[in-house]
Write a protein that holds these residues in place. Structure first.
Motif, PDB file in Angstrom:
ATOM      1  N   GLY A 106     -12.619   2.484   3.982  1.00 20.14           N
ATOM      2  CA  GLY A 106     -11.944   1.569   4.889  1.00 20.14           C
ATOM      3  C   GLY A 106     -12.471   1.744   6.302  1.00 20.14           C
ATOM      4  N   ASP A 107     -12.439   0.678   7.102  1.00 19.04           N
ATOM      5  CA  ASP A 107     -12.968   0.751   8.465  1.00 19.04           C
ATOM      6  C   ASP A 107     -12.184   1.702   9.355  1.00 19.04           C
ATOM      7  N   SER A 108     -10.883   1.824   9.142  1.00 19.51           N
ATOM      8  CA  SER A 108     -10.078   2.672  10.016  1.00 19.51           C
ATOM      9  C   SER A 108      -9.873   4.072   9.440  1.00 19.51           C
ATOM     10  N   VAL A 109     -10.518   4.374   8.327  1.00 18.43           N
ATOM     11  CA  VAL A 109     -10.381   5.666   7.670  1.00 18.43           C
ATOM     12  C   VAL A 109     -11.573   6.530   8.056  1.00 18.43           C
ATOM     13  N   SER A 110     -11.350   7.861   8.172  1.00 18.75           N
ATOM     14  CA  SER A 110     -12.451   8.761   8.523  1.00 18.75           C
ATOM     15  C   SER A 110     -13.515   8.734   7.431  1.00 18.75           C
ATOM     16  N   TYR A 111     -14.736   9.109   7.766  1.00 18.98           N
ATOM     17  CA  TYR A 111     -15.865   9.015   6.849  1.00 18.98           C
ATOM     18  C   TYR A 111     -15.698   9.907   5.630  1.00 18.98           C
ATOM     19  N   GLU A 112     -14.937  11.003   5.724  1.00 13.85           N
ATOM     20  CA  GLU A 112     -14.759  11.891   4.587  1.00 13.85           C
ATOM     21  C   GLU A 112     -13.938  11.233   3.469  1.00 13.85           C
ATOM     22  N   ASN A 113     -13.180  10.210   3.778  1.00 20.22           N
ATOM     23  CA  ASN A 113     -12.319   9.549   2.807  1.00 20.22           C
ATOM     24  C   ASN A 113     -13.073   8.390   2.155  1.00 20.22           C
ATOM     25  N   THR A 114     -14.085   8.695   1.363  1.00 15.12           N
ATOM     26  CA  THR A 114     -14.869   7.658   0.698  1.00 15.12           C
ATOM     27  C   THR A 114     -14.491   7.581  -0.770  1.00 15.12           C
ATOM     28  N   GLU A 115     -14.817   6.443  -1.394  1.00 13.20           N
ATOM     29  CA  GLU A 115     -14.548   6.262  -2.813  1.00 13.20           C
ATOM     30  C   GLU A 115     -15.839   5.908  -3.519  1.00 13.20           C
ATOM     31  N   MET A 126      -8.518  -1.376   6.676  1.00  7.42           N
ATOM     32  CA  MET A 126      -9.693  -2.123   7.124  1.00  7.42           C
ATOM     33  C   MET A 126      -9.525  -2.676   8.536  1.00  7.42           C
ATOM     34  N   ARG A 127      -8.532  -2.196   9.249  1.00 12.43           N
ATOM     35  CA  ARG A 127      -8.323  -2.642  10.619  1.00 12.43           C
ATOM     36  C   ARG A 127      -9.490  -2.179  11.464  1.00 12.43           C
ATOM     37  N   PRO A 128     -10.090  -2.905  12.327  1.00 15.42           N
ATOM     38  CA  PRO A 128      -9.748  -4.170  12.968  1.00 15.42           C
ATOM     39  C   PRO A 128     -10.337  -5.408  12.289  1.00 15.42           C
ATOM     40  N   THR A 129     -11.072  -5.242  11.173  1.00 16.37           N
ATOM     41  CA  THR A 129     -11.646  -6.411  10.496  1.00 16.37           C
ATOM     42  C   THR A 129     -10.541  -7.337  10.018  1.00 16.37           C
ATOM     43  N   PHE A 130      -9.569  -6.792   9.312  1.00 18.33           N
ATOM     44  CA  PHE A 130      -8.353  -7.512   8.951  1.00 18.33           C
ATOM     45  C   PHE A 130      -7.248  -6.478   8.811  1.00 18.33           C
ATOM     46  N   SER A 131      -6.008  -6.939   8.850  1.00 16.34           N
ATOM     47  CA  SER A 131      -4.880  -6.003   8.830  1.00 16.34           C
ATOM     48  C   SER A 131      -3.861  -6.413   7.777  1.00 16.34           C
ATOM     49  N   ALA A 132      -2.853  -5.600   7.609  1.00 15.73           N
ATOM     50  CA  ALA A 132      -1.809  -5.857   6.619  1.00 15.73           C
ATOM     51  C   ALA A 132      -1.152  -7.207   6.894  1.00 15.73           C
ATOM     52  N   GLY A 133      -0.897  -7.953   5.820  1.00 20.47           N
ATOM     53  CA  GLY A 133      -0.276  -9.264   5.947  1.00 20.47           C
ATOM     54  C   GLY A 133      -1.275 -10.407   5.971  1.00 20.47           C
ATOM     55  N   ILE A 147     -18.214  -6.226   2.440  1.00 19.20           N
ATOM     56  CA  ILE A 147     -16.834  -5.880   2.105  1.00 19.20           C
ATOM     57  C   ILE A 147     -16.584  -6.397   0.701  1.00 19.20           C
ATOM     58  N   ILE A 148     -16.193  -5.490  -0.197  1.00 20.76           N
ATOM     59  CA  ILE A 148     -16.001  -5.864  -1.601  1.00 20.76           C
ATOM     60  C   ILE A 148     -14.572  -5.569  -2.042  1.00 20.76           C
ATOM     61  N   LYS A 188      -5.442  -0.232  -9.172  1.00 22.19           N
ATOM     62  CA  LYS A 188      -5.045  -1.083  -8.047  1.00 22.19           C
ATOM     63  C   LYS A 188      -6.256  -1.843  -7.523  1.00 22.19           C
ATOM     64  N   ILE A 189      -6.002  -3.037  -6.989  1.00 28.02           N
ATOM     65  CA  ILE A 189      -7.053  -3.830  -6.352  1.00 28.02           C
ATOM     66  C   ILE A 189      -7.211  -3.330  -4.924  1.00 28.02           C
ATOM     67  N   VAL A 190      -8.441  -2.969  -4.534  1.00 27.11           N
ATOM     68  CA  VAL A 190      -8.730  -2.406  -3.216  1.00 27.11           C
ATOM     69  C   VAL A 190      -9.879  -3.188  -2.594  1.00 27.11           C
ATOM     70  N   THR A 191      -9.829  -3.376  -1.286  1.00 26.38           N
ATOM     71  CA  THR A 191     -10.907  -4.027  -0.552  1.00 26.38           C
ATOM     72  C   THR A 191     -11.394  -3.076   0.526  1.00 26.38           C
ATOM     73  N   HIS A 192     -12.664  -2.652   0.432  1.00 30.22           N
ATOM     74  CA  HIS A 192     -13.276  -1.745   1.397  1.00 30.22           C
ATOM     75  C   HIS A 192     -14.713  -2.160   1.671  1.00 30.22           C
ATOM     76  N   ARG A 193     -15.308  -1.512   2.678  1.00 34.15           N
ATOM     77  CA  ARG A 193     -16.697  -1.780   3.065  1.00 34.15           C
ATOM     78  C   ARG A 193     -17.636  -0.828   2.320  1.00 34.15           C
ATOM     79  N   VAL A 194     -18.778  -1.357   1.866  1.00 37.17           N
ATOM     80  CA  VAL A 194     -19.794  -0.543   1.198  1.00 37.17           C
ATOM     81  C   VAL A 194     -20.563   0.233   2.263  1.00 37.17           C
ATOM     82  N   VAL A 195     -20.591   1.579   2.130  1.00 41.43           N
ATOM     83  CA  VAL A 195     -21.320   2.405   3.095  1.00 41.43           C
ATOM     84  C   VAL A 195     -22.610   2.958   2.499  1.00 41.43           C
ATOM     85  N   ASP A 196     -22.703   2.971   1.155  1.00 42.13           N
ATOM     86  CA  ASP A 196     -23.919   3.438   0.510  1.00 42.13           C
ATOM     87  C   ASP A 196     -23.952   2.904  -0.918  1.00 42.13           C
TER      88      ASP A 196
END
Length: 173
Positions: A98-107, A46-53, A71-72, A80-88
């Motif tokens: 994730g914000d720093s992940v390419s668009y093809e990598n959606t869940e 999710m970088r640059p919104t927030f980063s590891a740590g 962001i949910i 696993k607990i995951v935090t990502h942005r809703v795109v649809d």
């Protein structure tokens, strides 16, 4: 000038620590009532919104209150607990990434997997929390102070450490 120093001293010694303690107790109560949730970020997805740590503070939310761009925090298929942005949003699930992940990598996330909605984050505090949860942190923050307190209490109330006073008669001249 003396009044100003007195006010600053009172602020430093009484008011600011009291406010910090009250804030911590309120956060603790909100956490135990499941109104807010704390998460330590473990990856940079999710970088640059927030980063590891970082520590994320999220609130409990229903799926009706989620809109695109939120962001949910959710439970993925592996548990696993995951935090990502809703795109649809589709009829029975959210599509997140994730914000720093390419668009093809959606869940695709089912509505019942939704847990919390992101409020804000505190940078780098997660590293300290993870260290405190380690064995060295446990020894440093809990066992060492506990041993010290036990030693002080034993020293104060020990029957072996009692001072005896001998009473003398007043001298007559």
């Amino acid at each position: 000038m003396k009044k100003r120093r007195l006010i600053i001293r009172i602020l430093k010694k009484k008011i600011i620590p009291s406010m910090l303690i009250i804030f911590m107790v309120v956060l603790l109560l909100l956490s135990y009532s499941h109104l807010i949730y704390f998460t330590i970020v473990v990856s940079d997805s999710m970088r640059p919104t927030f980063s590891a740590g970082d520590i994320l503070i999220s609130k409990t939310v229903n799926d009706e209150n989620i809109v695109i761009g939120d962001i949910i925090t959710f439970m993925d298929r592996q548990g696993k607990i995951v935090t990502h942005r809703v795109v649809d949003i589709e009829t029975h699930h959210f599509i997140t990434k994730g914000d720093s992940v390419s668009y093809e990598n959606t869940e695709y996330i089912a509505f019942d997997s939704l847990r919390y909605k992101y409020l804000f984050h505190v940078p780098f505090v997660g590293y300290a929390v993870q260290w405190i949860n380690s064995l060295i942190g446990l020894v440093f923050f809990f066992i060492t102070p506990l041993c010290y307190l036990t030693f002080i209490i034993f020293k104060k109330y020990s029957p072996f450490n009692k001072k005896t006073y001998k009473r003398y008669k007043p001298q007559e001249f």
